[in-house]
Design an enzyme around this catalytic site. Structure first.
Site, short mmCIF file in Angstrom:
data_model
loop_
_atom_site.label_atom_id
_atom_site.label_comp_id
_atom_site.label_asym_id
_atom_site.label_seq_id
_atom_site.Cartn_x
_atom_site.Cartn_y
_atom_site.Cartn_z
N LYS A 65 0.84 -1.20 0.00
CA LYS A 65 0.00 0.00 0.00
C LYS A 65 0.88 1.26 0.00
O LYS A 65 0.62 2.23 -0.72
CB LYS A 65 -0.95 -0.01 1.21
CG LYS A 65 -2.07 -1.04 1.05
CD LYS A 65 -2.89 -1.28 2.31
CE LYS A 65 -3.91 -2.39 2.04
NZ LYS A 65 -4.75 -2.72 3.20
N GLN B 72 -4.83 -1.50 9.28
CA GLN B 72 -4.77 -2.83 8.67
C GLN B 72 -5.45 -3.85 9.59
O GLN B 72 -5.17 -3.89 10.79
CB GLN B 72 -3.30 -3.20 8.40
CG GLN B 72 -3.12 -4.49 7.62
CD GLN B 72 -3.69 -4.43 6.20
OE1 GLN B 72 -3.75 -3.39 5.57
NE2 GLN B 72 -4.12 -5.57 5.70
N ASP C 53 -10.86 2.98 3.36
CA ASP C 53 -11.22 1.56 3.24
C ASP C 53 -12.71 1.38 3.00
O ASP C 53 -13.15 0.30 2.57
CB ASP C 53 -10.87 0.81 4.55
CG ASP C 53 -9.56 0.04 4.46
OD1 ASP C 53 -9.20 -0.40 3.35
OD2 ASP C 53 -8.92 -0.13 5.51
N1 GUN Z 1 -7.16 -6.78 5.80
C1 GUN Z 1 -7.50 -7.55 4.72
N2 GUN Z 1 -8.02 -6.79 3.76
C2 GUN Z 1 -8.01 -5.52 4.20
C3 GUN Z 1 -8.41 -4.27 3.65
O1 GUN Z 1 -8.90 -4.17 2.52
N3 GUN Z 1 -8.21 -3.18 4.44
C4 GUN Z 1 -7.69 -3.27 5.69
N4 GUN Z 1 -7.57 -2.16 6.38
N5 GUN Z 1 -7.31 -4.40 6.23
C5 GUN Z 1 -7.48 -5.52 5.48
#
Ligand code: GUN
Length: 279
Positions: free
Chosen positions: A52, A96, A119
């Site tokens: 990311k 996350q 998100d």
């Molecule tokens: N953990 C697995 N997928 C995601 C996501 O799309 N965003 C976040 N913040 N955590 C995750």
């Protein structure tokens, strides 16, 4: 035999478009910063977080990284989120998931300002999606819509069967498909005659979290198959929720694992970050 939907290529196209948009926004004096918070050192989360931050750098956004120890208290995490909510230099905040068991995920998601919720997990974001108001959309389902649109798949009037009802994928996917005028069925672990139901799908989206659960017998000849799953075996080989070779023989189009849905999630996160920058 199916045409392969190349998520790697489509996500690269989207990132190129976003990179140009960020350049224009920067010329107009805007800056974009994503704050990424990881609690604990889950190795899979570490990989996602690194990717990311890399994507941010690629399209020209800043990222701030907060790598907090496993024993961080919920209050400490909420205090950090509150500080980032108030920080005008930060446009997007991402925690996350999963967070350690002693921290309540819902409380954390609710603490992020909906204006910075890139998100799309905040109840306000989900509510806005439900009634068709502007707001951030969960990245994986948004990415699937982009994959389908950019591959020329007609959704209007089609029967879309979604297998899985998670808050992150299944439920928002159903809402997005409705927005595209598809007829939507959401199937889950209690659904009866799943195989027969799946065989009525023009578009079959699978997010069950079980390795190769959907065999060729679940696929109607000519269907479009989207596989959201990702599983690793002892030899580090990747598999989806769909038995690829069998589904490939029946489908008209299919996403591979890896290189299908996966890369789209980050591309759409970047889309949301650029959106946050323009707000
Ligand atoms: N953990 C697995 N997928 C995601 C996501 O799309 N965003 C976040 N913040 N955590 C995750």
């Amino acid at each position: 035999m199916a045409t392969i939907i190349d998520g790697k290529k489509i996500s690269a196209e989207i990132k190129e478009e976003l990179k140009e948009k960020v350049e224009q926004l920067k010329e107009a004096g805007a800056e974009g910063t994503l704050a990424v918070i990881q609690v604990g050192d889950d190795p899979a989360s570490g990989v996602y977080v690194r990717n990311k931050k890399k994507a941010c750098a690629y399209i020209g956004l800043h990222s701030q990284s907060f790598e907090l120890p496993e024993e961080t208290t919920q209050k400490e995490l909420l205090d950090l989120i509150e500080r980032l909510n108030r920080d005008d230099a930060v446009n997007g905040i991402l925690v996350q998931l999963p967070v350690p068991a002693h921290i309540d995920e819902k409380t954390v998601i609710n603490a992020i300002s909906p204006d910075k919720d890139v998100d799309g997990f905040h109840p306000q974001s989900v509510g806005s999606l439900t009634i068709g108001q502007p707001g951030f959309v969960s990245c994986t389902p948004a990415g699937i819509i982009e994959l389908l649109k950019r591959s020329g798949v007609e959704m209007d009037g089609k029967h879309c069967v979604i297998v899985g009802r998670s808050n992150i994928v299944g439920k928002p996917m159903a809402l997005l498909m409705l927005r595209e005028n598809a007829t939507v069925t959401v199937a889950h672990s209690h659904t009866r005659q799943l195989q027969e139901l799946c065989r009525t799908a023009d578009i079959l989206i699978v997010a069950v979290g079980r390795k190769e659960f959907i065999t060729g017998d679940y696929v109607r000849p000519g269907a479009v198959v989207i596989d959201v799953g990702i599983h690793r075996d002892e030899d580090n080989h990747l598999f989806g929720d769909v038995k690829y070779d069998e589904a490939f023989e029946k489908a008209s189009m299919i996403t591979p694992v890896p290189g299908g849905v996966g890369p789209m999630t980050i591309a759409m996160l970047m889309h949301n970050c650029v959106e946050a920058m323009t707000r």
